[in-house]
Design a protein around this motif. Sequence first.
Motif, PDB file in Angstrom:
ATOM      1  N   GLY A 109       0.816  -1.208   0.000  1.00 33.53           N
ATOM      2  CA  GLY A 109       0.000   0.000   0.000  1.00 33.53           C
ATOM      3  C   GLY A 109       0.853   1.263   0.000  1.00 33.53           C
ATOM      4  O   GLY A 109       2.082   1.219  -0.005  1.00 33.53           O
ATOM      5  N   TRP A 110       0.153   2.389  -0.024  1.00 26.17           N
ATOM      6  CA  TRP A 110       0.831   3.686  -0.064  1.00 26.17           C
ATOM      7  C   TRP A 110       1.669   3.888   1.196  1.00 26.17           C
ATOM      8  O   TRP A 110       1.172   3.717   2.308  1.00 26.17           O
ATOM      9  N   PRO A 111       2.942   4.258   1.064  1.00 24.80           N
ATOM     10  CA  PRO A 111       3.805   4.479   2.242  1.00 24.80           C
ATOM     11  C   PRO A 111       3.310   5.663   3.075  1.00 24.80           C
ATOM     12  O   PRO A 111       3.441   6.813   2.668  1.00 24.80           O
ATOM     13  N   ALA A 112       2.749   5.370   4.230  1.00 22.41           N
ATOM     14  CA  ALA A 112       2.177   6.409   5.084  1.00 22.41           C
ATOM     15  C   ALA A 112       3.141   6.874   6.167  1.00 22.41           C
ATOM     16  O   ALA A 112       2.794   7.728   6.976  1.00 22.41           O
ATOM     17  N   SER A 113       4.323   6.326   6.188  1.00 21.61           N
ATOM     18  CA  SER A 113       5.309   6.668   7.217  1.00 21.61           C
ATOM     19  C   SER A 113       6.212   7.801   6.735  1.00 21.61           C
ATOM     20  O   SER A 113       6.756   7.751   5.626  1.00 21.61           O
ATOM     21  N   VAL A 114       6.368   8.798   7.567  1.00 22.53           N
ATOM     22  CA  VAL A 114       7.278   9.900   7.241  1.00 22.53           C
ATOM     23  C   VAL A 114       8.711   9.387   7.173  1.00 22.53           C
ATOM     24  O   VAL A 114       9.497   9.827   6.330  1.00 22.53           O
ATOM     25  N   THR A 115       9.035   8.430   8.024  1.00 20.72           N
ATOM     26  CA  THR A 115      10.384   7.869   8.026  1.00 20.72           C
ATOM     27  C   THR A 115      10.712   7.224   6.685  1.00 20.72           C
ATOM     28  O   THR A 115      11.826   7.366   6.176  1.00 20.72           O
ATOM     29  N   TRP A 116       9.734   6.513   6.100  1.00 19.07           N
ATOM     30  CA  TRP A 116       9.960   5.880   4.803  1.00 19.07           C
ATOM     31  C   TRP A 116      10.312   6.926   3.759  1.00 19.07           C
ATOM     32  O   TRP A 116      11.241   6.747   2.973  1.00 19.07           O
ATOM     33  N   TRP A 117       9.570   8.011   3.729  1.00 18.93           N
ATOM     34  CA  TRP A 117       9.823   9.075   2.754  1.00 18.93           C
ATOM     35  C   TRP A 117      11.173   9.741   2.987  1.00 18.93           C
ATOM     36  O   TRP A 117      11.915  10.005   2.039  1.00 18.93           O
ATOM     37  N   VAL A 118      11.523   9.997   4.241  1.00 17.52           N
ATOM     38  CA  VAL A 118      12.807  10.634   4.551  1.00 17.52           C
ATOM     39  C   VAL A 118      13.962   9.726   4.136  1.00 17.52           C
ATOM     40  O   VAL A 118      14.936  10.177   3.517  1.00 17.52           O
ATOM     41  N   VAL A 119      13.859   8.443   4.457  1.00 17.46           N
ATOM     42  CA  VAL A 119      14.933   7.500   4.122  1.00 17.46           C
ATOM     43  C   VAL A 119      15.095   7.383   2.612  1.00 17.46           C
ATOM     44  O   VAL A 119      16.216   7.412   2.089  1.00 17.46           O
ATOM     45  N   ASN A 120      13.997   7.265   1.885  1.00 17.99           N
ATOM     46  CA  ASN A 120      14.098   7.080   0.435  1.00 17.99           C
ATOM     47  C   ASN A 120      14.512   8.353  -0.289  1.00 17.99           C
ATOM     48  O   ASN A 120      15.268   8.287  -1.263  1.00 17.99           O
TER      49      ASN A 120
END
Length: 152
Positions: A109-120
């Motif tokens: 599903g859609w990445p809802a974690s801010v950490t995921w977005w920051v890391v990527n």
Amino acid sequence: MFYGAMVWDPWLIVSQIVCLQCLYYLALGLSMSLLVGTRVPRLTLLYFFDFATLTPRTPTGWCAIASFLLAAVAGAGFMLYVIERAKKCLDFAATLYIIHLFICIVYGGWPASVTWWVVNITGLAIMALLGEYLCIRRELKEIPISRLRASV
């Protein structure tokens, strides 16, 4: 390949994308097996494509974050040999991370974690900038011409 001649070759571009994507996941798998695999009973695709595993709240989450960043550094090194041009590094790094986003959406599903977005996004920046730096260093190397003058 000569650097001056820019030929539109879609098969080359697609093969470079596939090769870079495979090498990135190989590096991610190796770093995950070393850092995360020692902490979990079974290393699955969940750690690669599920956004919930990238969390700074657990030591395993920090190891997963470090794995993604190490894979970005390795991806920059792969770009030096697969892409070879500094001005193409941002395009290929962005393509790699967009494909990764699509795979993550299909998997969990859609990445809802801010950490995921920051890391990527950080991984994208590391891969693009370090890849450009390495390619520029290679492009600016002096060409030895002493052998050519000796034969004339």
